[in-house]
Design a protein around this motif. Structure first.
Motif, PDB file in Angstrom:
ATOM      1  N   HIS A  45       5.305   5.944  51.160  1.00  0.00           N
ATOM      2  CA  HIS A  45       5.949   7.018  50.412  1.00  0.00           C
ATOM      3  C   HIS A  45       5.263   7.256  49.071  1.00  0.00           C
ATOM      4  O   HIS A  45       5.225   8.394  48.571  1.00  0.00           O
ATOM      5  N   ASP A  46       4.703   6.201  48.479  1.00  0.00           N
ATOM      6  CA  ASP A  46       4.015   6.364  47.199  1.00  0.00           C
ATOM      7  C   ASP A  46       2.753   7.211  47.348  1.00  0.00           C
ATOM      8  O   ASP A  46       2.412   7.990  46.454  1.00  0.00           O
ATOM      9  N   LEU A  47       2.067   7.083  48.470  1.00  0.00           N
ATOM     10  CA  LEU A  47       0.901   7.939  48.714  1.00  0.00           C
ATOM     11  C   LEU A  47       1.337   9.383  48.934  1.00  0.00           C
ATOM     12  O   LEU A  47       0.664  10.323  48.500  1.00  0.00           O
ATOM     13  N   TRP A  48       2.474   9.581  49.616  1.00  0.00           N
ATOM     14  CA  TRP A  48       2.978  10.950  49.803  1.00  0.00           C
ATOM     15  C   TRP A  48       3.353  11.559  48.456  1.00  0.00           C
ATOM     16  O   TRP A  48       3.127  12.750  48.217  1.00  0.00           O
ATOM     17  N   THR A  49       3.923  10.769  47.567  1.00  0.00           N
ATOM     18  CA  THR A  49       4.251  11.290  46.234  1.00  0.00           C
ATOM     19  C   THR A  49       2.991  11.726  45.504  1.00  0.00           C
ATOM     20  O   THR A  49       2.955  12.797  44.876  1.00  0.00           O
ATOM     21  N   PHE A 219       9.678   0.568  69.085  1.00  0.00           N
ATOM     22  CA  PHE A 219       9.867   0.893  67.673  1.00  0.00           C
ATOM     23  C   PHE A 219       8.607   1.593  67.180  1.00  0.00           C
ATOM     24  O   PHE A 219       7.516   1.021  67.175  1.00  0.00           O
ATOM     25  N   GLU A 220       8.779   2.849  66.786  1.00  0.00           N
ATOM     26  CA  GLU A 220       7.673   3.743  66.466  1.00  0.00           C
ATOM     27  C   GLU A 220       7.606   4.053  64.978  1.00  0.00           C
ATOM     28  O   GLU A 220       8.561   4.566  64.395  1.00  0.00           O
ATOM     29  N   THR A 221       6.460   3.749  64.371  1.00  0.00           N
ATOM     30  CA  THR A 221       6.165   4.239  63.024  1.00  0.00           C
ATOM     31  C   THR A 221       4.814   4.951  63.004  1.00  0.00           C
ATOM     32  O   THR A 221       4.408   5.455  61.963  1.00  0.00           O
ATOM     33  N   VAL A 222       4.125   4.995  64.148  1.00  0.00           N
ATOM     34  CA  VAL A 222       2.754   5.510  64.208  1.00  0.00           C
ATOM     35  C   VAL A 222       2.729   6.992  64.550  1.00  0.00           C
ATOM     36  O   VAL A 222       2.041   7.784  63.926  1.00  0.00           O
ATOM     37  N   GLY A 223       3.489   7.392  65.596  1.00  0.00           N
ATOM     38  CA  GLY A 223       3.565   8.803  65.939  1.00  0.00           C
ATOM     39  C   GLY A 223       2.574   9.221  67.014  1.00  0.00           C
ATOM     40  O   GLY A 223       2.485   8.618  68.084  1.00  0.00           O
ATOM     41  N   LYS A 224       1.792  10.244  66.720  1.00  0.00           N
ATOM     42  CA  LYS A 224       0.953  10.918  67.713  1.00  0.00           C
ATOM     43  C   LYS A 224       0.050   9.958  68.483  1.00  0.00           C
ATOM     44  O   LYS A 224      -0.092  10.074  69.704  1.00  0.00           O
ATOM     45  N   ALA A 225      -0.555   9.001  67.804  1.00  0.00           N
ATOM     46  CA  ALA A 225      -1.538   8.122  68.442  1.00  0.00           C
ATOM     47  C   ALA A 225      -0.927   7.200  69.484  1.00  0.00           C
ATOM     48  O   ALA A 225      -1.618   6.766  70.410  1.00  0.00           O
ATOM     49  N   THR A 226       0.349   6.870  69.374  1.00  0.00           N
ATOM     50  CA  THR A 226       0.971   5.901  70.285  1.00  0.00           C
ATOM     51  C   THR A 226       2.107   6.490  71.110  1.00  0.00           C
ATOM     52  O   THR A 226       2.674   5.796  71.956  1.00  0.00           O
ATOM     53  N   TRP A 227       2.450   7.749  70.875  1.00  0.00           N
ATOM     54  CA  TRP A 227       3.677   8.298  71.469  1.00  0.00           C
ATOM     55  C   TRP A 227       3.653   8.286  73.001  1.00  0.00           C
ATOM     56  O   TRP A 227       4.638   7.893  73.638  1.00  0.00           O
ATOM     57  N   SER A 245       5.610   8.491  61.211  1.00  0.00           N
ATOM     58  CA  SER A 245       4.580   9.101  62.058  1.00  0.00           C
ATOM     59  C   SER A 245       3.264   9.120  61.283  1.00  0.00           C
ATOM     60  O   SER A 245       2.726  10.181  60.970  1.00  0.00           O
ATOM     61  N   THR A 246       2.742   7.951  60.997  1.00  0.00           N
ATOM     62  CA  THR A 246       1.578   7.850  60.114  1.00  0.00           C
ATOM     63  C   THR A 246       0.330   8.486  60.700  1.00  0.00           C
ATOM     64  O   THR A 246      -0.577   8.878  59.955  1.00  0.00           O
ATOM     65  N   SER A 247       0.249   8.614  62.043  1.00  0.00           N
ATOM     66  CA  SER A 247      -0.933   9.210  62.653  1.00  0.00           C
ATOM     67  C   SER A 247      -0.759  10.696  62.937  1.00  0.00           C
ATOM     68  O   SER A 247      -1.657  11.330  63.499  1.00  0.00           O
ATOM     69  N   GLY A 248       0.379  11.248  62.568  1.00  0.00           N
ATOM     70  CA  GLY A 248       0.636  12.666  62.818  1.00  0.00           C
ATOM     71  C   GLY A 248       1.991  12.879  63.439  1.00  0.00           C
ATOM     72  O   GLY A 248       2.477  12.048  64.214  1.00  0.00           O
ATOM     73  N   PRO A 249       2.644  14.004  63.124  1.00  0.00           N
ATOM     74  CA  PRO A 249       4.032  14.219  63.522  1.00  0.00           C
ATOM     75  C   PRO A 249       4.209  15.078  64.762  1.00  0.00           C
ATOM     76  O   PRO A 249       5.321  15.508  65.045  1.00  0.00           O
ATOM     77  N   ASP A 250       3.152  15.337  65.553  1.00  0.00           N
ATOM     78  CA  ASP A 250       3.275  16.313  66.639  1.00  0.00           C
ATOM     79  C   ASP A 250       2.909  15.725  68.001  1.00  0.00           C
ATOM     80  O   ASP A 250       1.997  16.204  68.668  1.00  0.00           O
ATOM     81  N   PRO A 251       3.623  14.702  68.462  1.00  0.00           N
ATOM     82  CA  PRO A 251       3.318  14.121  69.767  1.00  0.00           C
ATOM     83  C   PRO A 251       3.822  15.006  70.904  1.00  0.00           C
ATOM     84  O   PRO A 251       4.697  15.851  70.729  1.00  0.00           O
ATOM     85  N   SER A 252       3.259  14.808  72.088  1.00  0.00           N
ATOM     86  CA  SER A 252       3.755  15.488  73.276  1.00  0.00           C
ATOM     87  C   SER A 252       5.110  14.908  73.659  1.00  0.00           C
ATOM     88  O   SER A 252       5.287  13.696  73.748  1.00  0.00           O
ATOM     89  N   ALA A 253       6.078  15.787  73.914  1.00  0.00           N
ATOM     90  CA  ALA A 253       7.446  15.317  74.165  1.00  0.00           C
ATOM     91  C   ALA A 253       7.600  14.659  75.534  1.00  0.00           C
ATOM     92  O   ALA A 253       8.462  13.810  75.718  1.00  0.00           O
TER      93      ALA A 253
END
Length: 321
Positions: A45-49, A219-227, A245-253
């Motif tokens: 979150h500090d990097l996002w800030t 348990f997912e914190t990675v997102g697109k790369a592991t979805w 979703s550290t690798s991106g927020p748009d995985p295939s559903a």
């Protein structure tokens, strides 16, 4: 006072406006308390800030740091709860539409002093050092809520943690092992997988590897790369609990798999003050200690930020005063 802060938003180069220097002494409004910071941990979150995500440009400069531990004026040792809700809200503060985290509206913990609402401090267990306690309020609380509040897992069931070395992931491994789950972990490198095994994972696998059997929850914190992998390794009726979703927020559903196998996708954000209190008691009773990958003086904060930006983590990065 001394502080580590973002002087302005910098979307393309987040470290360009990271500043280590002096900031004005904070005022303490009614209902708030001043905490003399002893340790504070670094979060994504500090990097996002620094990039200006979730914060308006006019709110800069902003002292960074979502969580920490320190001492009140009367000498009480405390842990900070990072979620600051609207005073008029009742119930789960993570559902309050007006909630904020430290560094979004209020100045953060990478400083000599942080000012927070009085309800946002909890007693620090004597069994935890300040550096260990500083890991609890964000990463460990997120993991605790994912596992014990959202997943529905029971002792003896199998959980898969995607990604082996970050703060939330290492917390999930330790908490899951202590609670009697069978803990499996994926990791990109042998070094990261070895860390997960050291922390208590029963088995570790390369990212995307075929597993011996399907699992009860992922348990997912990675997102697109592991979805896609997360969807395919679940038992029918299983759950994916998502907190990042550290690798991106748009995985295939993969909707056909979702409805045919009656899978559950569950969002989880931070945790409540009550859950933080439960987490602190659980760590105290079970003798669990967070893995600290690097402990640096706050004056060397840039080195810690560089490590996080490069993905070079082996547990939490903690800054001390």
């Amino acid at each position: 006072m001394f502080a580590v802060y973002a002087s302005a938003p910098s979307p393309e180069d987040p470290l360009a406006t990271l500043t280590v220097g002096e900031r004005p002494e904070p005022e303490v409004p009614d209902g708030f308390v001043a905490v003399s910071v002893r340790a504070a941990s670094l979060n994504m979150h500090d990097l996002w800030t620094l990039r200006g995500v979730g914060i308006k440009a006019e709110q800069f400069p902003m002292t960074l740091g979502c969580d920490g531990a320190g001492v009140l004026a009367d000498g009480t040792e405390v842990v900070l709860h990072s979620v600051i809700g609207d005073p008029a809200w009742s119930g789960d503060e993570t559902l309050d539409p007006k909630r904020t985290l430290l560094t979004e509206k209020h100045q953060g913990t990478f400083a000599d002093t942080v000012v927070v609402p009085a309800r946002n401090v909890l007693p620090k267990p004597t069994s935890l050092t300040f550096a260990e306690a500083a890991c609890m309020g964000t990463a460990w609380l997120t993991a605790y809520r994912m596992l014990f509040v959202k997943s529905g897992l029971r002792p003896g069931q199998t959980m898969l943690v995607q990604g082996a070395s970050g703060g939330v992931s290492t917390a999930l491994v330790e908490l899951g092992r202590a609670a009697g789950m069978r803990v499996w972990v994926t990791g990109r490198t042998e070094e990261k997988r070895a860390l997960a095994a050291e922390l208590g994972a029963h088995q570790t696998f390369e990212s995307g590897a075929r597993l011996p059997e399907r699992v009860d929850a992922v348990f997912e914190t990675v997102g697109k790369a592991t979805w896609q992998h997360s969807m395919r390794v679940l038992k029918p009726g299983g759950a994916i609990v998502v907190s990042g979703s550290t690798s991106g927020p748009d995985p295939s559903a993969d909707l056909q798999r979702l409805f045919f196998l009656q899978l559950q996708v569950i969002g989880s954000t931070m945790g409540t003050r009550e859950e933080l209190g439960d987490l602190l008691r659980f760590c105290d009773l079970a003798g669990i200690r967070p893995r600290i990958g690097a402990e640096l003086p706050m004056t060397d904060a840039r080195a810690g930020f560089e490590r996080m930006l490069a993905g070079d983590t082996a547990g939490k990065i903690v800054f001390t005063r």
